[in-house]
Design a protein around this motif. Structure first.
Motif, mmCIF file in Angstrom:
data_model
loop_
_atom_site.group_PDB
_atom_site.id
_atom_site.type_symbol
_atom_site.label_atom_id
_atom_site.label_comp_id
_atom_site.label_asym_id
_atom_site.label_seq_id
_atom_site.Cartn_x
_atom_site.Cartn_y
_atom_site.Cartn_z
ATOM 1 N N GLY A 151 0.822 -1.205 0.000
ATOM 2 C CA GLY A 151 0.000 0.000 0.000
ATOM 3 C C GLY A 151 0.849 1.246 0.000
ATOM 4 O O GLY A 151 2.073 1.184 -0.180
ATOM 5 N N PHE A 152 0.215 2.362 0.202
ATOM 6 C CA PHE A 152 0.892 3.648 0.214
ATOM 7 C C PHE A 152 0.818 4.270 1.594
ATOM 8 O O PHE A 152 -0.245 4.289 2.211
ATOM 9 N N ASN A 153 1.919 4.795 2.043
ATOM 10 C CA ASN A 153 1.954 5.579 3.273
ATOM 11 C C ASN A 153 1.533 7.008 2.960
ATOM 12 O O ASN A 153 0.759 7.615 3.687
ATOM 13 N N HIS A 154 2.059 7.541 1.846
ATOM 14 C CA HIS A 154 1.722 8.896 1.446
ATOM 15 C C HIS A 154 2.054 9.118 -0.020
ATOM 16 O O HIS A 154 2.763 8.331 -0.634
ATOM 17 N N ARG B 144 -2.081 17.478 9.451
ATOM 18 C CA ARG B 144 -1.259 16.656 10.351
ATOM 19 C C ARG B 144 -0.113 17.483 10.913
ATOM 20 O O ARG B 144 0.150 17.462 12.106
ATOM 21 N N ASP C 268 -3.806 14.891 6.696
ATOM 22 C CA ASP C 268 -4.101 13.591 7.279
ATOM 23 C C ASP C 268 -5.192 12.878 6.491
ATOM 24 O O ASP C 268 -6.232 13.464 6.176
ATOM 25 N N ASP D 223 -4.832 6.679 8.159
ATOM 26 C CA ASP D 223 -3.581 5.944 8.305
ATOM 27 C C ASP D 223 -2.608 6.244 7.161
ATOM 28 O O ASP D 223 -1.610 5.566 6.989
ATOM 29 N N GLN D 224 -2.894 7.271 6.383
ATOM 30 C CA GLN D 224 -2.059 7.713 5.274
ATOM 31 C C GLN D 224 -2.039 9.234 5.294
ATOM 32 O O GLN D 224 -2.731 9.862 6.088
ATOM 33 N N LYS E 129 -10.515 0.903 3.849
ATOM 34 C CA LYS E 129 -9.938 1.255 5.143
ATOM 35 C C LYS E 129 -10.454 0.247 6.166
ATOM 36 O O LYS E 129 -11.625 -0.136 6.141
#
Length: 150
Positions: A11-14, A38, A48, A51-52, A119
């Motif tokens: 997946g992607f964090n950001h 964030r 924000d 979770d990403q 999610k």
């Protein structure tokens, strides 16, 4: 000969977008979306996404993106369409809801209900989105992969 082990991408964090001005970018995206900031610095800001996060980085030097883009998942795709129109942002031609931000970043708007991306329930709860659900087609796609929503 043994094969070197490989990590699996999960997946992607950001995603980081280069923008000309952090304040202007926050104002622009604030006209389109409700979001929590964030953190913020002189040359960056982080929006924000539970979770990403979306990172805005000062310093765009390349021309506008044509095909390169990312899909931003939203709770209400049509609300974004109306916000884009109200903000005078040109919608790009094609079957998707794509636009360029003022710095040439191409973004595709995707409705949460209509895609496999999911999610976790505890993340939705933490975001205040407990009732967010998938449509029948998305549930079928997830079920076929052994990922049926609870």
């Amino acid at each position: 000969m043994t094969e070197t082990p490989k990590a699996r991408a999960v997946g992607f964090n950001h995603v980081a977008l280069e923008v000309g001005d952090i304040d202007a970018a926050l104002e622009f995206y604030g006209r389109l979306f409700r979001f929590e900031l964030r953190s913020r610095g002189e040359t960056s800001a982080f929006i924000d996404l539970g979770d990403q996060f979306l990172a805005l980085q000062k310093g765009r030097t390349q021309p506008a993106d044509e095909g390169r883009h990312f899909g931003l998942v939203v709770t209400d795709k049509e609300a974004v369409r109306q916000a884009l129109i109200a903000a005078g942002v040109e919608l790009l031609p094609g079957r998707f809801l794509d636009f360029l931000d003022p710095w040439g970043n191409r973004i595709e708007i995707v409705g949460y209900d209509n895609i496999q991306f999911t999610k976790a329930p505890h993340v939705l709860r933490g975001m205040g989105l407990e009732g967010l659900a998938k449509n029948e087609r998305a549930v079928e796609e997830l079920t076929a992969k052994g990922m049926a929503p609870e």
